[in-house]
Every structure is written in structure tokens, then in C-alpha cells.
Design an enzyme around this catalytic site. Structure first.
Site, PDB file in Angstrom:
ATOM      1  N   LYS A  99     -99.204   2.497 -17.364  1.00 37.18           N
ATOM      2  CA  LYS A  99     -99.463   3.681 -16.541  1.00 37.18           C
ATOM      3  C   LYS A  99    -100.780   3.545 -15.802  1.00 37.18           C
ATOM      4  CE  LYS A  99     -96.906   6.841 -19.542  1.00 37.18           C
ATOM      5  NZ  LYS A  99     -97.007   7.837 -20.628  1.00 37.18           N
ATOM      6  N   GLN A 124     -99.349  11.232 -24.923  1.00 36.26           N
ATOM      7  CA  GLN A 124     -98.444  10.128 -25.216  1.00 36.26           C
ATOM      8  C   GLN A 124     -97.750  10.330 -26.564  1.00 36.26           C
ATOM      9  OE1 GLN A 124     -97.617   7.454 -23.211  1.00 36.26           O
ATOM     10  NE2 GLN A 124     -96.105   7.058 -24.795  1.00 36.26           N
ATOM     11  N   ASP A 138     -95.203  15.598 -17.303  1.00 31.39           N
ATOM     12  CA  ASP A 138     -94.008  15.115 -17.990  1.00 31.39           C
ATOM     13  C   ASP A 138     -92.822  16.048 -17.766  1.00 31.39           C
ATOM     14  OD1 ASP A 138     -94.096  12.638 -19.220  1.00 31.39           O
ATOM     15  OD2 ASP A 138     -95.208  13.362 -20.956  1.00 31.39           O
TER      16      ASP A 138
END
Length: 304
Positions: free
Chosen positions: A53, A97, A120
Site C-alpha cells: 500500500k 489493517q 475501506d
């Protein structure tokens, strides 16, 4: 043989669009979007994913802010960090995460993120906006899959779609996005009666259950489009031989590399039946990060 739906190539197209969007912001005198990633513990796969990322952020000009916490971090400390990031005007997107270490509540952490910074797309507010067909930050993987299908000209209106899997991350939002595009959608799962027959009804089959090689070629309607979201490691040689029965040389290559990876669909068999298939790896996987950075740019534009 079916057409290969190249997720890596489409992810590159999505990232180029993000890069151009970042440049457009900066041309107006606005700062680059900033993505804060919270990593708790030492899960090796999570570290690799976060590293990827960060590299993607650098490629498109998004500022990557990493916050690393020890595995024994108490929930209250994680909550406090999320609160600070919510209040920080220099942060546009927040990603916690997953998976979190044992003892930490994932839903509590995800629901604590401001919906405006929930890149997300997992917050109940954003899920609700999706349900009502209103603009919002949508889950990265299914939204990127929709972009891939649109790029390849897959006409969804009136299509019979089967989504295999009912998670909040992929299955449910994917079904809603397909319904929004006027597909007729069935959600199938582990308790669906005669699952192979249900899958064979699909003009579009989306497999997202995390079970290696579950979907055999005989489950696929001739000419169907197959989107394989799963990525699984196979350590059982006998299982690997069944999954790769149509691709024995590929299995040998994967064994030699030390990691037998496959999707939820038996790719070699699917390629002989379907009209188009996403590969594993190189299909949906690269699209997820592209979707995340697309959301980060969207969040920044909405906050300004």
C-alpha cells in the site's frame, strides 16, 4: 479458451486515474491526500500488504502515514489513536489493517473510524448508503471488481448473477452493487442447497468464500463470466493435484517456487468453459489496493 480479465492491468489504469486526480488537486493549491494506516502486531501477511500500500501511495502521490502498535496494545490505546486520526484535518483516510491480534475488537475499531475517512467502506454508515444507493465510500474489492467488469464491457442489466459468499467485506456489498446495475442477484453460501446447480445458473459468477478450488468447471455455465476473489495457500499436495488437474505444469511450477496459491475457482477448468475469468494471482488482488487509493482521493475531495 476464455478471455483473461487482467486485474493488474486494470489496477494500473485505476492508479493512473488517481495520480491524475492528485495532480489536479495540487494544481488548485490543495495538498495531496493522506492515508493513515494502523498496523497492530507482527502478522507477516499484514506487513507485506501495508508495504504494498505504501508503495502504491508513493506511485500516485498520496501521502502514506503508518502507525505501528505492539501486539499487546490495549483496546483503549487503539481507540485513542483512531480518535486522534479522526480529528486530524491532515488525514483524509484511515485504514486499520486486519486481522487484529487476539484480544482486540475489530468491529469496534472499524466502527470508530469516521465514516468520512472510512476508505475501506466498512462503517455501517457507508454500508447503509450503499444499501440505499446513495454516494459514499464503498468497499474497495467489490467496487474495483465492478470497475473491471465495466471496463471489459460486461452488460449487467438483466444478467443472472450469483455471488458465492456473504461477507460484509465482499459478498454482500458486491451483491448490492450488481443489483444497483439491474442484475438479478442470488447470494449463495455454505448452506445453500445444491450449490453446484445454483452456480450453473449464473451468467456472472463471483466467488468469494476463501475455499481453495471449491468451484469446479462443471459448476460453471458455458459462456459465463467468472470473477474469482479468493486467494488461498494450498499445503495439501493431494488437494493441489485435484485443483490443478487441468494445469499440472502450473502446479509443478508453484511447488518449485515454494507456495501453491489458487483462487476459489479451478482456473484451468474455468478457462475451458467460461467466456472470461479473472486469474489468481493477478486478478482481483491488485484491484483492492487500487480501490483503496481511489477511495482515499474521493475522501479528500469530499472533505475539502
Amino acid at each position: 479458451m476464455a478471455q483473461v480479465l487482467d486485474g493488474k492491468a486494470h489496477a494500473d489504469r485505476m492508479l493512473e486515474a488517481v495520480r491524475q486526480g492528485v495532480e489536479a488537486r495540487q494544481a488548485k493549491g490543495l495538498r495531496a491526500p493522506a492515508l493513515a494506516v494502523v498496523l497492530v502486531g507482527d502478522d507477516p501477511a499484514s506487513h507485506v500488504y501495508v508495504r504494498n500500500k505504501s508503495a502504491a501511495c508513493a506511485k500516485v502521490g498520496i501521502t502514506s502515514l503508518e502507525h505501528r502498535l505492539a501486539a499487546d496494545t490495549p483496546q483503549a490505546e487503539l481507540d485513542a489513536l483512531i480518535d486522534r486520526l479522526n480529528a486530524d484535518s491532515g488525514v483524509d483516510g484511515i485504514l486499520v489493517q486486519l486481522p487484529l491480534p487476539k484480544g482486540l475488537d475489530s468491529k469496534r475499531a472499524l466502527h470508530r473510524i469516521s465514516p468520512a475517512k472510512d476508505v475501506d467502506g466498512f462503517h455501517p454508515v457507508n454500508q447503509g448508503l450503499l444499501l440505499e444507493g446513495l454516494p459514499g465510500l464503498r468497499p474497495c474489492t467489490p467496487s474495483a471488481c465492478m470497475s473491471l467488469l465495466a471496463h471489459h464491457g460486461v452488460e449487467l442489466k438483466g444478467l443472472r448473477a450469483v455471488v458465492l459468499g456473504r461477507s460484509e467485506i465482499v459478498g454482500k456489498p458486491m451483491a448490492l452493487m450488481l443489483l444497483e446495475q439491474h442484475a438479478t442477484v442470488t447470494i449463495a453460501h455454505s448452506r445453500t442447497k445444491d450449490l453446484p446447480a445454483v452456480c450453473r445458473e449464473a451468467d456472472l459468477l463471483v466467488a468469494a468464500v476463501g475455499k481453495p478450488g471449491l468451484v469446479e468447471g462443471s459448476w460453471i455455465k458455458p459462456g459465463a463470466v467468472v470473477v474469482d476473489v479468493g486467494i488461498n495457500r494450498v499445503d495439501d499436495l493431494a488437494l493441489g493435484q485435484r485443483i490443478f488437474a487441468a494445469e499440472p505444469k502450473k502446479l509443478e511450477t508453484l511447488i518449485a517456487k515454494g507456495a501453491v496459491l489458487c483462487g476459489d475457482v479451478r482456473y484451468g477448468e474455468a478457462m475451458q468453459v467460461a467466456s472470461a475469468v479473472t486469474p489468481v494471482p493477478g486478478g482481483v488482488g491488485p484491484l483492492t489496493i487500487a480501490g483503496l487509493l481511489t477511495n482515499t482521493l474521493q475522501a479528500a475531495n469530499q472533505l475539502d
